[in-house]
Design an enzyme around this catalytic site. Structure first.
Site, short mmCIF file in Angstrom:
data_model
loop_
_atom_site.label_atom_id
_atom_site.label_comp_id
_atom_site.label_asym_id
_atom_site.label_seq_id
_atom_site.Cartn_x
_atom_site.Cartn_y
_atom_site.Cartn_z
N LYS A 284 0.85 -1.19 0.00
CA LYS A 284 0.00 0.00 0.00
C LYS A 284 0.88 1.24 0.00
CE LYS A 284 -4.27 1.57 2.22
NZ LYS A 284 -5.20 1.34 3.34
N GLU A 370 -19.34 -6.47 10.57
CA GLU A 370 -20.31 -5.72 11.35
C GLU A 370 -21.31 -6.62 12.06
OE1 GLU A 370 -18.75 -3.09 8.07
OE2 GLU A 370 -19.61 -5.12 8.14
N ARG A 398 -25.33 -3.13 7.83
CA ARG A 398 -24.89 -4.49 7.54
C ARG A 398 -25.10 -5.44 8.72
NH1 ARG A 398 -20.75 -4.10 3.18
NH2 ARG A 398 -19.58 -5.79 4.14
#
Length: 621
Positions: A284, A370, A398
């Site tokens: 990243k 979640e 969610r």
């Protein structure tokens, strides 16, 4: 300042994937370098998601080089890493407008481009969608290829494994690329994995494996022995046993920044039958040292000078509501050892960094899960602990069944600190917190509060924490109002509103921070202004009291009008048989596009001028 595409000679030839595929493969490393530089210059001028895109440059180039997009389907999970994809699919010149009003969408969007096969802002959806597309391609006999690119964070969600489990059962031709940016490959391991990736994805190994299975399928003991031998061989050279058990042929890990090898490997895998998984290791922030060293800090950036090697220092100003929550949970944890903090991979965004360091044994980052976060809280509450779930409004959606079935139905003591309620701005429709009041208000046993300022937020968090049963405090993204919170915490009287200004004829009932926009409106109209505080239960006594001197009730909220706080007021007025005209102001019945929060509230008539205008128009009827 507009970028001069002549500074990027290869990128200039690859405005669309069809043009990219005309380039010789040996030029792809140079093209990747140009694309990385272009992305750096672009985002530094426009702001936006940054480090993830730097890490997927070579992978994006390789995928569009090998696959016949848009006929072949390419799905990104999530859209943070899709900026290079946008640049290579005809949107290069519009990149400086990304995340701005009337500009490019912040994430892949089907309305924006035929190359965006799935509108996506939330994670872990790609494999399910890809499986559906692959099944459709098989039924149509279209010879269409389907690829899902999923990050190592997104694959932690249960939905991703549900999809893989199903794909292993129905076995369509599809490729899942696991973009793993948490690891690095040393030179020797990288070389070894390049070798094995080519071997395992090549025709010889595939023919040997599939042919052997056919020959030995009629001889069960030998077939079992061969299967064990294959598993043992692959176990020695690849860490993919888990994915193999789900029914995927696993290849990798390979270096995600070696574009030539990526093309070779993906080209081989394109011909394979059944579900395939390619494990690609990337970094990243690749290619820009500050982002490599601080990928979290450079995940999403404001405008900056690339030459400075640092982002501009944030100007000192008002704290955000997230900051208010972060301070409160630390203060509360110091008082109560039963407090437990839970977040689904949003430690920084929810301002839980200080808490996680001060109370590591009571801090739980459950990754992008979640549903699990909510039911984990239920389990903790059952055993007498006091869980606080810090979660974004659009992410709590969610875990909706878990809120109902695992928390509210059992009336458990769980506090939901719902961040990013209302309009979040530049992240657009997938992230706007437009629906939480509507989907939470209908659930029995729920206590729902909406603070109008910092002190109200702190006291409501304390109130919800002390409450017996599930409680919600929902607050917006960004800077707060400038009201200094009181250090002393005290519980608010449940269901009691606060009259900010007394007037007559018109009463404005404000839920949350839009109260600040309503203050000058109430003063100009000589109207009563009420900080409602509680969405559930409502202050019914106040509604009855207001009837004596008021003919018009105006409800104001940063939630969908449909089913929201205004709807609760309408229901109460009808049930109490009160004689009011009612005007509900809030978010309209469509998904709200991206732009700054101020731009969007003005566009929707929810700033002071818009509120005044809508009241005047209503009174003129």
């Amino acid at each position: 300042m507009a970028l001069d595409i002549s500074d990027y000679p290869l990128l200039a030839k690859a405005n669309l994937p069809a043009e990219l595929r005309q380039l010789p493969q040996e030029q792809l490393p140079k093209l990747s370098d140009e694309l990385r530089t272009y992305l750096l210059q672009c985002v530094s001028q426009s702001s936006g998601h940054f480090a993830s895109g730097l890490g997927t440059i070579e992978l994006t180039v390789a995928l569009h080089y090998v696959y016949n997009t848009p006929f072949d389907r390419l799905i990104w999970d999530v859209g943070h890493q899709a900026y290079p994809h946008k640049i290579l699919t005809g949107r290069r010149e519009k990149m400086p407008t990304i995340r701005q009003l009337d500009g490019l969408h912040p994430f892949p969007c089907r309305e924006e481009s035929e190359y965006d096969t799935l509108t996506v802002g939330h994670s872990s959806t790609s494999i399910s969608a890809a499986l559906g597309m692959a099944i459709a391609a098989r039924q149509e006999q279209a010879n269409r290829k389907v690829v899902a690119v999923i990050g190592d964070g997104a694959i932690t969600a249960g939905m991703a494994f549900e999809a893989m489990n199903h794909a292993g059962e129905v076995r369509p031709d599809m490729l899942v690329i696991l973009n793993d940016n948490e690891m690095s490959i040393s030179e020797n391991v990288g070389a070894l994995n390049r070798y094995f990736a080519r071997i395992l994805s090549g025709n010889f190994y595939t023919s040997l494996r599939e042919g052997g299975k056919r020959i030995l399928s009629g001889v069960p003991p030998l077939h079992e022995l061969a299967s064990r031998a294959e598993e043992h061989f692959k176990g020695m050279v690849t860490p993919g046993t888990f994915f193999e058990e789900l029914g995927f042929n696993y290849i990798g890990p390979i270096d995600g920044h070696d574009v030539v090898n990526l093309v070779d490997t993906i080209r081989n895998m394109r011909q394979l039958k059944g579900p395939q998984l390619l494990h690609v290791v990337t970094k990243k922030g690749k290619g820009y040292a500050p982002a490599e060293q601080d990928p979290i800090g450079y995940h999403a950036v404001s405008k900056f000078d690339p030459a400075s090697q640092a982002q501009p220092a944030k100007k000192a100003g008002r704290p955000s509501f997230s900051n208010i929550f972060g301070q409160w949970i630390c203060d509360m944890a110091a008082q109560d050892p039963k407090l437990q903090g839970i977040t689904p991979a949003m430690r920084e965004g929810s301002d839980l960094v200080q808490f996680s360091k001060a109370y590591p044994e009571r801090y739980f980052d459950v990754a992008i899960a979640e549903q699990h976060a909510v039911t984990l809280a239920a389990g903790l509450a059952i055993e007498g602990l006091k869980p606080v779930v810090a979660i974004y409004s659009s992410f709590l959606q969610r875990g909706y069944d878990q809120v109902i079935h695992d928390v509210a139905l059992q009336n458990l003591d769980v506090l939901f600190a719902v961040d990013r309620a209302g309009l979040v701005g530049a992240d657009g429709a997938t992230h706007q917190g437009a629906f939480d009041l509507s989907y939470l208000r209908c659930i029995p046993n729920m206590l729902i509060m909406a603070p109008s300022d910092e002190n109200e937020c702190r006291q409501m968090l304390f109130t919800g924490y002390q409450h017996k049963g599930p409680a919600v405090v929902r607050y917006p993204r960004g800077s707060a109002t400038g009201v200094a919170p009181e250090q002393q915490m005290s519980a608010l009287p449940i269901g009691r509103a606060r009259v900010v200004r007394e007037g007559n004829s018109v009463a404005i009932l404000a839920f949350g921070t839009l109260l600040q926009q309503a203050i000058p409106v109430a003063e100009a109209l000589g109207a009563t202004l009420v900080d409602m505080r509680f969405v559930k239960p409502l202050d019914l006594a106040l509604l009855q009291q207001l009837q004596a001197e008021h003919q018009l009730i105006v409800t104001l909220e940063d939630n969908a009008i449909a089913g929201g706080a205004g709807s609760a007021v309408n229901e109460a007025i009808a049930a109490l048989q009160l004689n009011y005209r009612v005007l509900n102001l809030g978010l309209p019945d469509h998904f709200i596009r991206h732009g700054t929060q101020d731009e969007l509230y003005a566009e929707l008539g929810l700033d002071s001028a818009g509120i005044s205008r809508q009241i005047a128009q209503f009174n003129a009827k």
